[in-house]
Design an enzyme around this catalytic site. Structure first.
Site, short mmCIF file in Angstrom:
data_model
loop_
_atom_site.label_atom_id
_atom_site.label_comp_id
_atom_site.label_asym_id
_atom_site.label_seq_id
_atom_site.Cartn_x
_atom_site.Cartn_y
_atom_site.Cartn_z
N GLU A 188 0.82 -1.22 0.00
CA GLU A 188 0.00 0.00 0.00
C GLU A 188 0.85 1.26 0.00
OE1 GLU A 188 -2.67 -0.27 3.33
OE2 GLU A 188 -4.00 -1.60 2.25
N GLU A 381 -5.38 -8.50 -0.46
CA GLU A 381 -6.01 -8.27 0.85
C GLU A 381 -7.49 -8.01 0.63
OE1 GLU A 381 -4.48 -5.40 3.64
OE2 GLU A 381 -2.43 -5.74 2.95
C1 BG6 Z 1 -4.34 -2.83 5.01
C2 BG6 Z 1 -2.96 -3.17 5.51
O1 BG6 Z 1 -4.45 -1.46 4.95
O2 BG6 Z 1 -5.43 -3.16 5.79
C3 BG6 Z 1 -2.90 -4.21 6.61
O3 BG6 Z 1 -2.08 -3.52 4.46
C4 BG6 Z 1 -4.06 -4.00 7.56
O4 BG6 Z 1 -1.65 -4.14 7.23
C5 BG6 Z 1 -5.35 -4.16 6.78
O5 BG6 Z 1 -4.02 -4.82 8.68
C6 BG6 Z 1 -6.62 -4.05 7.63
O6 BG6 Z 1 -6.61 -2.86 8.35
P1 BG6 Z 1 -6.80 -2.87 9.92
O7 BG6 Z 1 -6.62 -1.48 10.33
O8 BG6 Z 1 -8.16 -3.40 10.15
O9 BG6 Z 1 -5.74 -3.79 10.46
#
Ligand code: BG6
Length: 482
Positions: A188, A381
Site C-alpha cells: 500500500e 487483501e
Molecule cells: C491494510 C494493511 O491497509 O489493511 C494491513 O495492508 C491492515 O496491514 C489491513 O491490517 C486491515 O486494516 P486494519 O486497520 O483493520 O488492520
C-alpha cells in the site's frame, strides 16, 4: 468459466502484525515497534493512532515500562510458524503472503553485513511453505523500516533510503531467489497519505518541508526504490514476478450531478496515480495540476524518470475492503485518501468498525483496473474485521463467511468478464494485530488466536467455521461457496 485452474488461493499477513519476537534473533527495532495501543475513545476514530511523534519516540526510548506495544508481540508467529503454516496447508493454500521485516535482516539499516539469524528465519518459513506446496508471496516492505533510519534520516524523506533499501533488497532477492516466485515491493504505497509515520517512517514535525512536500518527496523516493527492486528481481530471478500494490479506493459519486461525478473521478485518479507510476512507468499528467495548485515541488534526479519508465510491475496488486462516496458539496467532501470516516452510502451495510461492505465494488474495481493496465491482477487483501466470540472451543463466524462468499462471487464474475486474476489472499488469514487500531479484537482470520488487546491469553490456535468453509472453497476452485 470460473477461476483458472492454477488460481492462487491463500491468505495474507505482515511481519509486524504476526511475528512478535521483536528483540530476538538479532532483530533491530522497527518504526512500528513504537506504535502504542489506544482505546476506541483515545483513538477517536482517527487514523493518527498509527502515528508516533518524535517526542513520543524519545520518551519511549527513555522508558517504555508498562506501555502496550501490540506490534512487538504480534501473535508470536516467530515461534509458531510451523503450526500456523500446517493449518494453512490443511485449508489447501496455494500461496501465503507475508512480509520480510527489514530490521530483522539489517537491524539498523546501516550495517554492511546482514543478520544471518534473520535470513535463516525466513529460509525456514519458506521451506516450511514449500513442504506443503505453498508458494510464498513476499512483500519486501509492509510499512516498517528500521527505526534508526527514521531517527537519523527522517525515513523516506531522505534519498539515502533508496540505497539502503537497495542493499536490503539485493540481500533478500539473492538469498531467496530459488524459494520465492512472487514479490511485491511496497505494501500500500499510498498509505503515506493516511499516516506519514507508518507509511514513510516520517516525523513530519522534524522536516523543513511542509506536510505535502515532505510526503510527496518521500513517496518519490519510494517509487524509485520500488523500480530498482523490480529491476533487480528481473535481473537475478527472471522467472519470478514482481508486483506493485495500493490500497484501492473505489469511489462513487454521491449523485448523478456532474459536479459529484467529476469529484469522484478526481478522487479515483488520485488513488490510481500511485499505480500509474509503478505499472505504467511515470507520473500521470493529471497530477501536474495538483502539484502546481498545492505548491508541491518534488526533487528528482537525472535518470529518475527513465528508471520509472523502464522498470514496471509484472502484475498489479491491491487491498480492497470497502468503497467510498464523493461529493462536490464541501461540507460533505471527504478528505482525499481518508479511509477512516467514509461518507455514508445508504445502499451498503457497514462493519462493526464502520467500513462499508461492498462486494460489487470489488468487481467494478477489478474490471476498471484491468481495463486501465492490462496486466494480471492479484487481490492480496480483503476481509472482514469483526469481533469473534469463542463458545465451547468454537467460533461461529457466519458473518465472515457471508462477506467472503460475496467477494469471491464478485471476483468470479470479473474473471468471467475476462479479467486476468492471478490469485486471492484474504487478509489476516490467521487473527493478527490490526494495523490501523493495534487491536487484537479486530479479527479477520479463519484461525482464532487466543490473545486479547493486552496480550493476555494462551495464544492457542482454533479453527473457526470459516476455516472449514474456505477449505471447501479452495478444494472446489471457488465453485462451492455454500
Ligand atoms: C491494510 C494493511 O491497509 O489493511 C494491513 O495492508 C491492515 O496491514 C489491513 O491490517 C486491515 O486494516 P486494519 O486497520 O483493520 O488492520
Amino acid at each position: 468459466m470460473g477461476f483458472p485452474k492454477n488460481f492462487l488461493w491463500g491468505g495474507a499477513t505482515a511481519s509486524t502484525q504476526i511475528e512478535g519476537a521483536y528483540n530476538e534473533g538479532g532483530k533491530g527495532m522497527s518504526t512500528l515497534d513504537y506504535v502504542t495501543y489506544k482505546t476506541k475513545e483515545e483513538r477517536n476514530d482517527d487514523i493518527s493512532s498509527m502515528d508516533v511523534t518524535y517526542d513520543q519516540y524519545l520518551s519511549y526510548l527513555k522508558n517504555d515500562e508498562g506501555i502496550n506495544f501490540p506490534k512487538r508481540r504480534g501473535i508470536d508467529f516467530y515461534h509458531h510458524y510451523k503450526e500456523d503454516i500446517k493449518l494453512f496447508a490443511e485449508m489447501g493454500y496455494k500461496v501465503f503472503r507475508l512480509s520480510i521485516s527489514w530490521p530483522r535482516i539489517y537491524p539498523t539499516g546501516l550495517e554492511d553485513e546482514p543478520n544471518e539469524e534473520g535470513l535463516k528465519f525466513y529460509d525456514d518459513v519458506f521451506d516450511e511453505c514449500h513442504k506443503y506446496g505453498i508458494e510464498p508471496l513476499v512483500t519486501m516492505i509492509h510499512y516498517e523500516i528500521p527505526v534508526t533510519l527514521a531517527d537519523k534520516y527522517n525515513g523516506w524523506e531522505s534519498r539515502k533510503l533508496i540505497d539502503l533499501f537497495e542493499k536490503y533488497v539485493k540481500t533478500i532477492v539473492d538469498r531467496y531467489k530459488n524459494k520465492v516466485k512472487y514479490w511485491i515491493t511496497f505494501n500500500e504505497i499510498n498509505m503515506m497519505q493516511a499516516s506519514a509515520y507508518t507509511g514513510g517512517g516520517l516525523f513530519l514535525e522534524r522536516s523543513p518541508l511542509d506536510k505535502l512536500n515532505c510526503e510527496f518527496q518521500a513517496l518519490h523516493h519510494q517509487f524509485i526504490a520500488s523500480s530498482k527492486a523490480m529491476a533487480y528481481v528481473h535481473e537475478v530471478s527472471p522467472e519470478a514476478m514482481v508486483g506493485c500494490m495500493i490500497n484501492r479506493q473505489e469511489v462513487y459519486p454521491e449523485t448523478c450531478n456532474p459536479d459529484d461525478v467529476l469529484c469522484a473521478l478526481k478522487d479515483d485518479q488520485f488513488n490510481l496515480f500511485f499505480m500509474d507510476v509503478m505499472a505504467r512507468g511515470g507520473y500521470p499528467s493529471f497530477m501536474n495540476r495538483y502539484f502546481r495548485e498545492n505548491n508541491i515541488h518534488i526533487q528528482m534526479e537525472e535518470g529518475d524518470k527513465e528508471l520509472l519508465a523502464k522498470h514496471t510491475a509484472d502484475f498489479v496488486a491491491f487491498s480492497y475492503y470497502m468503497s467510498f462516496v464523493a461529493s462536490a458539496d464541501p461540507s460533505k467532501a471527504q478528505v482525499l485518501g481518508s479511509f477512516i470516516r467514509p461518507l455514508k452510502n445508504p445502499y451498503l451495510k457497514i462493519s462493526e468498525w464502520g467500513w462499508p461492505v461492498d462486494p460489487v465494488g470489488l468487481r467494478i474495481t477489478l474490471e476498471k483496473i484491468y481495463d486501465r493496465y492490462q496486466k494480471p491482477i492479484f487481490v492480496v487483501e480483503n476481509g472482514l474485521g469483526a469481533k469473534d466470540v469463542l463458545e465451547d472451543g468454537k467460533v461461529h463466524d457466519s458473518y465472515r463467511i457471508d462477506y467472503l462468499r460475496q467477494h469471491i462471487t464478485a471476483m468470479k464474475e470479473a474473471v468471467e468478464d475476462g479479467v486476468d486474476l492471478l490469485g486471492y489472499t484474504s487478509w489476516g488469514c490467521i487473527d493478527l494485530v490490526s494495523a490501523g487500531t493495534s487491536e487484537m479484537s479486530k479479527r479477520y482470520g479463519y484461525i482464532y488466536v487466543d490473545l486479547d488487546d493486552q496480550g493476555n491469553g494462551t495464544g492457542e490456535r482454533i479453527r473457526k467455521d470459516s476455516f472449514y468453509w474456505y477449505k471447501k472453497v479452495i478444494a472446489s476452485n471457488g465453485e462451492n461457496l455454500e
